[in-house]
Scaffold this active site. Structure first.
Site, PDB file in Angstrom:
ATOM      1  N   ARG A 125       0.984  -1.239   0.064  1.00 27.39           N
ATOM      2  CA  ARG A 125      -0.015   0.087  -0.065  1.00 27.39           C
ATOM      3  C   ARG A 125       1.156   1.280   0.140  1.00 27.39           C
ATOM      4  NH1 ARG A 125      -3.380  -3.539  -0.739  1.00 27.39           N
ATOM      5  NH2 ARG A 125      -5.398  -3.477   0.120  1.00 27.39           N
ATOM      6  N   GLU A 141      -4.682   3.357   6.496  1.00 27.89           N
ATOM      7  CA  GLU A 141      -4.507   3.381   5.007  1.00 27.89           C
ATOM      8  C   GLU A 141      -5.288   4.418   4.270  1.00 27.89           C
ATOM      9  OE1 GLU A 141      -5.484   0.723   1.306  1.00 27.89           O
ATOM     10  OE2 GLU A 141      -6.773   0.990   3.001  1.00 27.89           O
ATOM     11  N   SER A 195     -10.785  -0.783   3.719  1.00 25.43           N
ATOM     12  CA  SER A 195      -9.900  -0.774   5.100  1.00 25.43           C
ATOM     13  C   SER A 195      -9.430   0.483   5.273  1.00 25.43           C
ATOM     14  CB  SER A 195      -8.721  -1.515   4.615  1.00 25.43           C
ATOM     15  OG  SER A 195      -9.112  -2.934   4.038  1.00 25.43           O
TER      16      SER A 195
HETATM   17  N1  EPU Z   1     -10.950 -11.547   9.590  1.00 28.44           N
HETATM   18  C1  EPU Z   1     -11.729 -11.433  11.127  1.00 28.44           C
HETATM   19  N2  EPU Z   1     -12.360 -10.638  11.144  1.00 28.44           N
HETATM   20  C2  EPU Z   1     -13.145  -9.794  10.226  1.00 28.44           C
HETATM   21  C3  EPU Z   1     -12.454  -9.755   9.072  1.00 28.44           C
HETATM   22  C4  EPU Z   1     -11.523 -10.488   8.929  1.00 28.44           C
HETATM   23  O1  EPU Z   1     -11.217 -12.364  11.981  1.00 28.44           O
HETATM   24  O2  EPU Z   1     -13.929  -8.977  10.827  1.00 28.44           O
HETATM   25  C5  EPU Z   1      -9.928 -12.405   9.436  1.00 28.44           C
HETATM   26  C6  EPU Z   1     -10.295 -13.443   8.381  1.00 28.44           C
HETATM   27  O3  EPU Z   1     -11.008 -14.460   8.658  1.00 28.44           O
HETATM   28  C7  EPU Z   1      -9.220 -13.351   7.422  1.00 28.44           C
HETATM   29  C8  EPU Z   1      -8.480 -12.353   7.788  1.00 28.44           C
HETATM   30  O4  EPU Z   1      -8.748 -11.738   8.752  1.00 28.44           O
HETATM   31  O5  EPU Z   1      -8.604 -14.600   7.624  1.00 28.44           O
HETATM   32  C9  EPU Z   1      -8.194 -11.425   6.701  1.00 28.44           C
HETATM   33  O6  EPU Z   1      -9.314 -10.888   6.434  1.00 28.44           O
HETATM   34  P1  EPU Z   1      -9.521 -10.549   4.705  1.00 28.44           P
HETATM   35  O7  EPU Z   1      -9.380 -11.552   3.732  1.00 28.44           O
HETATM   36  O8  EPU Z   1     -10.886  -9.861   4.571  1.00 28.44           O
HETATM   37  O9  EPU Z   1      -8.590  -9.522   4.217  1.00 28.44           O
HETATM   38  P2  EPU Z   1      -7.754  -8.128   5.156  1.00 28.44           P
HETATM   39  O10 EPU Z   1      -6.584  -8.889   5.415  1.00 28.44           O
HETATM   40  O11 EPU Z   1      -8.570  -7.846   6.283  1.00 28.44           O
HETATM   41  C10 EPU Z   1      -6.871  -7.135   3.090  1.00 28.44           C
HETATM   42  C11 EPU Z   1      -6.856  -5.609   2.196  1.00 28.44           C
HETATM   43  C12 EPU Z   1      -8.261  -5.636   1.473  1.00 28.44           C
HETATM   44  C13 EPU Z   1      -8.541  -6.684   0.363  1.00 28.44           C
HETATM   45  C14 EPU Z   1      -8.464  -8.064   1.192  1.00 28.44           C
HETATM   46  C15 EPU Z   1      -8.410  -9.138   0.190  1.00 28.44           C
HETATM   47  C16 EPU Z   1      -5.658  -4.281   3.441  1.00 28.44           C
HETATM   48  C17 EPU Z   1      -5.501  -3.065   4.578  1.00 28.44           C
HETATM   49  N3  EPU Z   1      -6.646  -4.656   3.156  1.00 28.44           N
HETATM   50  O12 EPU Z   1      -7.990  -7.038   3.883  1.00 28.44           O
HETATM   51  O13 EPU Z   1      -8.060  -4.306   0.975  1.00 28.44           O
HETATM   52  O14 EPU Z   1      -9.827  -6.566  -0.277  1.00 28.44           O
HETATM   53  O15 EPU Z   1      -7.243  -8.046   1.744  1.00 28.44           O
HETATM   54  O16 EPU Z   1      -7.214  -9.288  -0.356  1.00 28.44           O
HETATM   55  O17 EPU Z   1      -4.407  -4.798   3.196  1.00 28.44           O
HETATM   56  C18 EPU Z   1      -8.717  -1.919   0.978  1.00 28.44           C
HETATM   57  O18 EPU Z   1      -7.574  -1.516   1.040  1.00 28.44           O
HETATM   58  O19 EPU Z   1      -9.316  -1.029   1.078  1.00 28.44           O
HETATM   59  C19 EPU Z   1      -9.251  -3.065   1.038  1.00 28.44           C
HETATM   60  C20 EPU Z   1     -10.593  -3.683   1.128  1.00 28.44           C
END
Ligand code: EPU
Length: 339
Positions: free
Chosen positions: A164, A334, A237
């Site tokens: 990012r 972010e 995010s």
């Molecule tokens: N999780 C939880 N609780 C929640 C949400 C998620 O425990 O409320 C756990 C999930 O089970 C999962 C892990 O956290 O194992 C990661 O969650 P997720 O796959 O939704 O991805 P993230 O790491 O939270 C990142 C990006 C997103 C992108 C997703 C998918 C960042 C800051 N965010 O989110 O990007 O869509 O991966 O690749 O890196 C954005 O930048 O605005 C954005 C939405």
């Protein structure tokens, strides 16, 4: 091109929050852009270039400068065997662009389906999702250097891409992205690395998905995990995921054995902040006044209607403090704050 005064920025952002821009204009070509810069120099006001407004929080007081809404469009491509070099202008809508590339059978951007925003913002943020980042296919970024008043082309390496992050974000306010060239492939391979993608294909019993099916699966996952922009104000995010030392991760794992960790290298570990916010801090689906976190994604702050920037900032600060109190980790936003 017309320079307007006191234009509310709310509707130009996906958060649907914030005050007016003192000056505002829409640029559709390079002449408009030059005119806009001349205006800012003459009136000695700062400039902010706005794409899709999907990653910003505008202050309630608004912005005392010139907001340039980037609407330069156009897409061209050149084929070289299976490799395709596609150049898109900064104002192209990101997802329409991805849809077009998938439709043409060009591999590389499909996992980045459904991300709101413009092509011009993709290198700035190095947008990423489902195991793929913009940097994986960006070949060249053509910019206007506002400090030196000259055009410049950055190669992938020169963009200094990171999670990012990029040189365009590091040197904020210096470069305006005009177009981006992506290196795509007609015989590319799909990226299944991400757990959610594997699970979704398993559920549908699809063993060898097509390029189009990959886009559909990503859109489907996103629609389940992330709020519908037509219903909620949000910028996705709000915070970045956290990267800690392996020692720190071990310390946390001793306390929270179910915590999800991904090794970055042998010294660093990435922890999904959403997991911490949800399971350690109890922040998933909270609501206070007009703001809260999304019920399916604790990392996503939501404007439930008529929220102020202050309400979002207050909630975000509570989250920062709580994460620090519970884990000792200092988290970073972010979303960009425009004031
Ligand atoms: N999780 C939880 N609780 C929640 C949400 C998620 O425990 O409320 C756990 C999930 O089970 C999962 C892990 O956290 O194992 C990661 O969650 P997720 O796959 O939704 O991805 P993230 O790491 O939270 C990142 C990006 C997103 C992108 C997703 C998918 C960042 C800051 N965010 O989110 O990007 O869509 O991966 O690749 O890196 C954005 O930048 O605005 C954005 C939405």
């Amino acid at each position: 091109m017309k320079i307007q005064e006191n234009v509310s920025l709310k509707e130009y952002t996906t958060f649907k929050i914030g005050g007016p821009a003192k000056f505002f204009c829409v640029v559709k070509n390079e002449n408009d852009l030059i005119e806009a810069f001349n205006f800012s120099k003459k009136n000695k006001v700062p400039v902010f270039v706005l794409g899709g407004g999907s990653n910003i929080l505008v202050a309630d007081e608004g912005y005392q400068g010139l907001v340039i809404k980037m609407e330069m469009t156009g897409i061209v491509h050149a084929e070289d065997g299976d490799v395709v070099h596609v150049t898109a202008m900064a104002g192209e809508d990101w997802d329409k662009f991805v849809e077009k590339m998938v439709g043409m059978g060009f591999y590389g951007l499909e996992n980045l389906s459904g991300i709101p925003g413009t092509v011009g913002a993709s290198p700035v943020q190095n947008i990423g999702a489902y195991g793929v980042e913009a940097k994986d296919t960006i070949e060249l970024v053509y910019v206007l250097d506002m400090q030196k008043d000259e055009y410049k082309t950055f190669t992938n390496n020169e963009c200094k891409f990171d999670y990012r992050n990029s040189i365009f974000k590091e040197e904020e306010g210096r470069y305006v992205v005009l177009s981006v060239t992506f290196k795509l492939n007609k015989k590319g391979r799909l990226n299944f690395g991400y757990k959610d993608i594997q699970e979704a294909f398993a559920v549908k019993r699809i063993k060898v998905p097509t390029l189009k099916q990959m886009r559909e699966i990503v859109l489907d996952i996103r629609s389940r995990k992330l709020p519908d922009l037509r219903k909620y104000g949000t910028a996705g995010s709000f915070f970045k995921n956290v990267i800690v030392s392996s020692a720190k991760a071990q310390e946390l794992l001793a306390k929270y054995p179910d915590m999800i960790v991904h090794a970055v290298n042998n010294k660093k570990v990435k922890i999904p902040l959403a997991w911490i916010l949800d399971h350690v801090c109890g922040f998933r689906g909270v609501k206070k006044g007009n703001v809260g976190t999304y019920q399916n994604q604790a990392l996503v702050l939501v404007n439930f209607g008529n929220a102020t920037a202050k309400e979002i900032i207050d909630l975000a600060q509570k989250m920062v403090d709580k994460v620090f109190e519970e884990t000792g980790i200092e988290i970073e936003t972010e979303v960009e704050y425009l004031n």
